[in-house]
Structure formats: structure tokens, C-alpha cells
Design an enzyme around this catalytic site. Structure first.
Site, PDB file in Angstrom:
ATOM      1  N   LYS A 196      47.641  42.738  46.182  1.00  0.00           N
ATOM      2  CA  LYS A 196      46.864  43.462  47.192  1.00  0.00           C
ATOM      3  C   LYS A 196      47.566  43.489  48.561  1.00  0.00           C
ATOM      4  O   LYS A 196      48.512  42.724  48.806  1.00  0.00           O
ATOM      5  CB  LYS A 196      45.472  42.822  47.293  1.00  0.00           C
ATOM      6  CG  LYS A 196      44.642  42.970  46.006  1.00  0.00           C
ATOM      7  CD  LYS A 196      43.230  42.398  46.174  1.00  0.00           C
ATOM      8  CE  LYS A 196      42.385  42.594  44.913  1.00  0.00           C
ATOM      9  NZ  LYS A 196      40.996  42.074  45.078  1.00  0.00           N
ATOM     10  N   TYR A 237      37.999  51.261  41.847  1.00  0.00           N
ATOM     11  CA  TYR A 237      36.944  50.243  41.914  1.00  0.00           C
ATOM     12  C   TYR A 237      35.542  50.875  41.776  1.00  0.00           C
ATOM     13  O   TYR A 237      34.566  50.346  42.311  1.00  0.00           O
ATOM     14  CB  TYR A 237      37.035  49.462  43.222  1.00  0.00           C
ATOM     15  CG  TYR A 237      37.971  48.257  43.184  1.00  0.00           C
ATOM     16  CD1 TYR A 237      37.779  47.225  42.267  1.00  0.00           C
ATOM     17  CD2 TYR A 237      39.017  48.116  44.091  1.00  0.00           C
ATOM     18  CE1 TYR A 237      38.608  46.105  42.246  1.00  0.00           C
ATOM     19  CE2 TYR A 237      39.852  47.000  44.081  1.00  0.00           C
ATOM     20  CZ  TYR A 237      39.643  46.001  43.156  1.00  0.00           C
ATOM     21  OH  TYR A 237      40.447  44.883  43.134  1.00  0.00           O
ATOM     22  N   PHE A 253      29.793  45.522  49.591  1.00  0.00           N
ATOM     23  CA  PHE A 253      31.127  45.389  50.175  1.00  0.00           C
ATOM     24  C   PHE A 253      32.070  46.509  49.753  1.00  0.00           C
ATOM     25  O   PHE A 253      33.271  46.457  50.032  1.00  0.00           O
ATOM     26  CB  PHE A 253      31.734  44.029  49.811  1.00  0.00           C
ATOM     27  CG  PHE A 253      31.776  43.750  48.326  1.00  0.00           C
ATOM     28  CD1 PHE A 253      32.772  44.289  47.529  1.00  0.00           C
ATOM     29  CD2 PHE A 253      30.825  42.938  47.735  1.00  0.00           C
ATOM     30  CE1 PHE A 253      32.821  44.041  46.162  1.00  0.00           C
ATOM     31  CE2 PHE A 253      30.859  42.678  46.371  1.00  0.00           C
ATOM     32  CZ  PHE A 253      31.857  43.234  45.591  1.00  0.00           C
ATOM     33  N   ARG A 278      43.765  35.948  34.592  1.00  0.00           N
ATOM     34  CA  ARG A 278      42.592  35.545  35.378  1.00  0.00           C
ATOM     35  C   ARG A 278      42.690  34.056  35.746  1.00  0.00           C
ATOM     36  O   ARG A 278      42.273  33.638  36.826  1.00  0.00           O
ATOM     37  CB  ARG A 278      41.297  35.791  34.580  1.00  0.00           C
ATOM     38  CG  ARG A 278      41.083  37.251  34.162  1.00  0.00           C
ATOM     39  CD  ARG A 278      40.532  38.131  35.228  1.00  0.00           C
ATOM     40  NE  ARG A 278      39.241  37.720  35.729  1.00  0.00           N
ATOM     41  CZ  ARG A 278      38.574  38.387  36.669  1.00  0.00           C
ATOM     42  NH1 ARG A 278      39.090  39.501  37.187  1.00  0.00           N
ATOM     43  NH2 ARG A 278      37.425  37.966  37.096  1.00  0.00           N
ATOM     44  N   THR A 309      37.493  34.317  42.480  1.00  0.00           N
ATOM     45  CA  THR A 309      37.465  35.422  43.451  1.00  0.00           C
ATOM     46  C   THR A 309      37.518  34.908  44.888  1.00  0.00           C
ATOM     47  O   THR A 309      38.267  35.412  45.716  1.00  0.00           O
ATOM     48  CB  THR A 309      36.173  36.251  43.258  1.00  0.00           C
ATOM     49  OG1 THR A 309      36.077  36.623  41.881  1.00  0.00           O
ATOM     50  CG2 THR A 309      36.187  37.502  44.124  1.00  0.00           C
ATOM     51  N   ARG A 368      45.174  32.489  44.163  1.00  0.00           N
ATOM     52  CA  ARG A 368      44.200  32.628  45.246  1.00  0.00           C
ATOM     53  C   ARG A 368      44.045  31.335  46.047  1.00  0.00           C
ATOM     54  O   ARG A 368      43.852  31.385  47.267  1.00  0.00           O
ATOM     55  CB  ARG A 368      42.865  33.124  44.691  1.00  0.00           C
ATOM     56  CG  ARG A 368      42.911  34.637  44.393  1.00  0.00           C
ATOM     57  CD  ARG A 368      41.793  35.090  43.510  1.00  0.00           C
ATOM     58  NE  ARG A 368      41.650  36.542  43.453  1.00  0.00           N
ATOM     59  CZ  ARG A 368      40.883  37.176  42.588  1.00  0.00           C
ATOM     60  NH1 ARG A 368      40.171  36.495  41.700  1.00  0.00           N
ATOM     61  NH2 ARG A 368      40.807  38.500  42.586  1.00  0.00           N
ATOM     62  N   ASN A 377      41.917  38.769  48.860  1.00  0.00           N
ATOM     63  CA  ASN A 377      42.213  37.674  47.941  1.00  0.00           C
ATOM     64  C   ASN A 377      43.458  37.902  47.079  1.00  0.00           C
ATOM     65  O   ASN A 377      43.558  37.391  45.970  1.00  0.00           O
ATOM     66  CB  ASN A 377      40.977  37.340  47.097  1.00  0.00           C
ATOM     67  CG  ASN A 377      40.505  38.527  46.285  1.00  0.00           C
ATOM     68  OD1 ASN A 377      41.110  39.594  46.310  1.00  0.00           O
ATOM     69  ND2 ASN A 377      39.425  38.336  45.528  1.00  0.00           N
ATOM     70  N   HIS A 398      44.414  41.416  42.025  1.00  0.00           N
ATOM     71  CA  HIS A 398      43.388  41.925  41.115  1.00  0.00           C
ATOM     72  C   HIS A 398      43.885  41.711  39.693  1.00  0.00           C
ATOM     73  O   HIS A 398      45.076  41.823  39.437  1.00  0.00           O
ATOM     74  CB  HIS A 398      43.147  43.421  41.327  1.00  0.00           C
ATOM     75  CG  HIS A 398      42.440  44.071  40.157  1.00  0.00           C
ATOM     76  ND1 HIS A 398      41.077  44.034  40.024  1.00  0.00           N
ATOM     77  CD2 HIS A 398      42.915  44.693  39.048  1.00  0.00           C
ATOM     78  CE1 HIS A 398      40.749  44.631  38.880  1.00  0.00           C
ATOM     79  NE2 HIS A 398      41.850  45.045  38.273  1.00  0.00           N
ATOM     80  N   GLU A 448      42.432  50.632  33.172  1.00  0.00           N
ATOM     81  CA  GLU A 448      43.165  50.414  34.428  1.00  0.00           C
ATOM     82  C   GLU A 448      44.661  50.669  34.271  1.00  0.00           C
ATOM     83  O   GLU A 448      45.314  51.173  35.183  1.00  0.00           O
ATOM     84  CB  GLU A 448      42.896  48.991  34.936  1.00  0.00           C
ATOM     85  CG  GLU A 448      41.444  48.810  35.376  1.00  0.00           C
ATOM     86  CD  GLU A 448      41.119  47.380  35.800  1.00  0.00           C
ATOM     87  OE1 GLU A 448      39.965  47.134  36.160  1.00  0.00           O
ATOM     88  OE2 GLU A 448      42.022  46.508  35.765  1.00  0.00           O
TER      89      GLU A 448
HETATM   90  P1  GTP Z   1      39.302  41.736  41.029  1.00  0.00           P
HETATM   91  O1  GTP Z   1      40.326  41.210  40.107  1.00  0.00           O
HETATM   92  O2  GTP Z   1      39.876  42.279  42.321  1.00  0.00           O
HETATM   93  O3  GTP Z   1      38.362  42.714  40.348  1.00  0.00           O
HETATM   94  O4  GTP Z   1      38.471  40.446  41.487  1.00  0.00           O
HETATM   95  P2  GTP Z   1      37.352  39.665  40.700  1.00  0.00           P
HETATM   96  O5  GTP Z   1      37.167  40.241  39.328  1.00  0.00           O
HETATM   97  O6  GTP Z   1      37.673  38.226  40.823  1.00  0.00           O
HETATM   98  O7  GTP Z   1      36.089  39.974  41.601  1.00  0.00           O
HETATM   99  P3  GTP Z   1      35.006  41.166  41.508  1.00  0.00           P
HETATM  100  O8  GTP Z   1      35.390  42.123  40.429  1.00  0.00           O
HETATM  101  O9  GTP Z   1      33.656  40.564  41.481  1.00  0.00           O
HETATM  102  O10 GTP Z   1      35.197  41.872  42.912  1.00  0.00           O
HETATM  103  C1  GTP Z   1      36.233  42.822  43.112  1.00  0.00           C
HETATM  104  C2  GTP Z   1      36.859  42.594  44.462  1.00  0.00           C
HETATM  105  O11 GTP Z   1      35.924  42.925  45.469  1.00  0.00           O
HETATM  106  C3  GTP Z   1      37.248  41.144  44.776  1.00  0.00           C
HETATM  107  O12 GTP Z   1      38.499  40.764  44.281  1.00  0.00           O
HETATM  108  C4  GTP Z   1      37.262  41.154  46.286  1.00  0.00           C
HETATM  109  O13 GTP Z   1      38.489  41.699  46.787  1.00  0.00           O
HETATM  110  C5  GTP Z   1      36.133  42.109  46.614  1.00  0.00           C
HETATM  111  N1  GTP Z   1      34.911  41.355  46.901  1.00  0.00           N
HETATM  112  C6  GTP Z   1      34.119  40.678  46.039  1.00  0.00           C
HETATM  113  N2  GTP Z   1      33.091  40.097  46.669  1.00  0.00           N
HETATM  114  C7  GTP Z   1      33.243  40.428  47.996  1.00  0.00           C
HETATM  115  C8  GTP Z   1      32.498  40.149  49.179  1.00  0.00           C
HETATM  116  O14 GTP Z   1      31.494  39.465  49.164  1.00  0.00           O
HETATM  117  N3  GTP Z   1      32.989  40.688  50.346  1.00  0.00           N
HETATM  118  C9  GTP Z   1      34.117  41.474  50.387  1.00  0.00           C
HETATM  119  N4  GTP Z   1      34.538  41.967  51.564  1.00  0.00           N
HETATM  120  N5  GTP Z   1      34.834  41.747  49.295  1.00  0.00           N
HETATM  121  C10 GTP Z   1      34.409  41.234  48.125  1.00  0.00           C
HETATM  122 MG    MG Z   2      36.872  42.296  38.927  1.00  0.00          MG
END
Ligand code: GTP
Ligand code: MG
Length: 138
Positions: free
Chosen positions: A9, A49, A57, A85, A91, A102, A112, A115, A126
């Protein structure tokens, strides 16, 4: 063998951490079979996304993903989706296990660093979002 889609990212490319993150993938037994550095528009980030479009968010997330270059990669290996993962960590970096990407590099729950696809269906979708079959070189 399994394949998964990874994105390094904007917070990580900005801090020049691409090589350190790829080293984590390789150390875990994942092989980079496709890679490119691109700069998404906010609309493209929103399309990628789309599953999160109703989350509070979403605007912040798509703005961040379009704020600088990203490195999109296809990682290949035994159980690549789960392995990636695991290497990524939780996350929220505050919850991420020591040694994960992370835990070491992420700045916040939003910024973070990486992805990773979360299921075989998501991985297929994807990978096709970013790459043609010709670009996958195992
Ligand atoms: P990805 O691999 O990026 O999909 O991350 P993840 O699977 O661990 O998390 P998730 O799919 O739940 O959320 C997707 C992305 O949204 C996260 O990686 C973060 O970058 C963002 N995100 C999730 N929760 C928050 C939040 O509370 N605030 C903000 N600003 N961003 C968030
Ligand atoms: Mg995710």
C-alpha cells in the site's frame, strides 16, 4: 499450488519498504509470479474495494489507496492465501503478532502497509482485476 493477490500500500511504498516486505513473503516460502507498480485513481480503488462500499471508512480507504503508488503482486505457494494473511498480521497493527509485516511496518488500522486476498474466490477475482494470464509467470 495456490495463488493470492497482494498489494503493497501507499504508506509502505512512500517509506521505500517494498524490498523489505517482499523479503518477508519470500522468507515465508511465497514466490512472486507477477508484479507491477501502479498509481490507482480513487475510482479504481473503489472498484477494487467494492465489498467495503457500505463501511464508514470507505472514503478514507479509497482516498488512501489512491494517495500514492502501490505494488500489486501475485504470490504463489502451498496454501498461499492463508500463508500471506499470516505473514501480513492482523488488520490493526496494534493486534498484529510480532514479526509480521503489519507489526513491523504498519502505521495504523487504515495505513496498514499490505492487502491480501481472504479467500480462493477473492483471490481469483482480485488477480483478474490487475493481471492477464500472460502476465503470470510461475
Ligand atoms: P485487506 O487485506 O486490505 O483487505 O485488509 P484486511 O482483510 O485485514 O481488513 P478488511 O478487509 O477488514 O479491511 C480492508 C482495509 O480497510 C484494511 O486493510 C484497512 O486498510 C481499511 N480499514 C479497515 N478498518 C478500518 C478503519 O476502521 N478505519 C480505516 N481508516 N480504515 C480501515
Ligand atoms: Mg480484507
Amino acid at each position: 499450488v495456490e495463488r493470492t493477490l497482494s498489494i503493497i500500500k501507499p504508506d509502505a511504498t512512500k517509506r521505500n519498504l517494498t524490498g523489505k516486505i517482499v523479503a518477508k513473503f519470500e522468507d515465508a516460502g511465497l514466490r512472486v509470479v507477477a508484479s507491477k507498480r501502479i498509481h490507482l485513481t480513487q475510482a479504481q480503488a473503489g472498484k477494487f474495494y467494492a465489498v467495503h462500499s457500505e463501511r464508514p471508512f470507505f472514503g478514507e480507504l479509497t482516498e488512501f489507496m489512491a494517495s500514492g503508488p502501490v505494488v500489486v503482486q501475485v504470490l504463489e505457494g502451498e496454501g498461499a492465501i492463508a500463508k500471506n494473511r499470516e505473514v501480513m498480521g492482523a488488520t490493526n497493527p496494534a493486534d498484529a503478532a510480532a514479526g509480521t509485516i503489519r507489526a513491523e511496518f504498519a502505521e495504523s488500522v487504515g495505513e496498514n502497509s499490505v492487502h491480501g486476498s481472504d479467500s480462493p474466490e477473492a483471490a481469483a477475482e482480485e488477480i483478474a482485476f490487475f493481471f492477464s494470464g500472460l502476465e503470470l509467470v510461475g
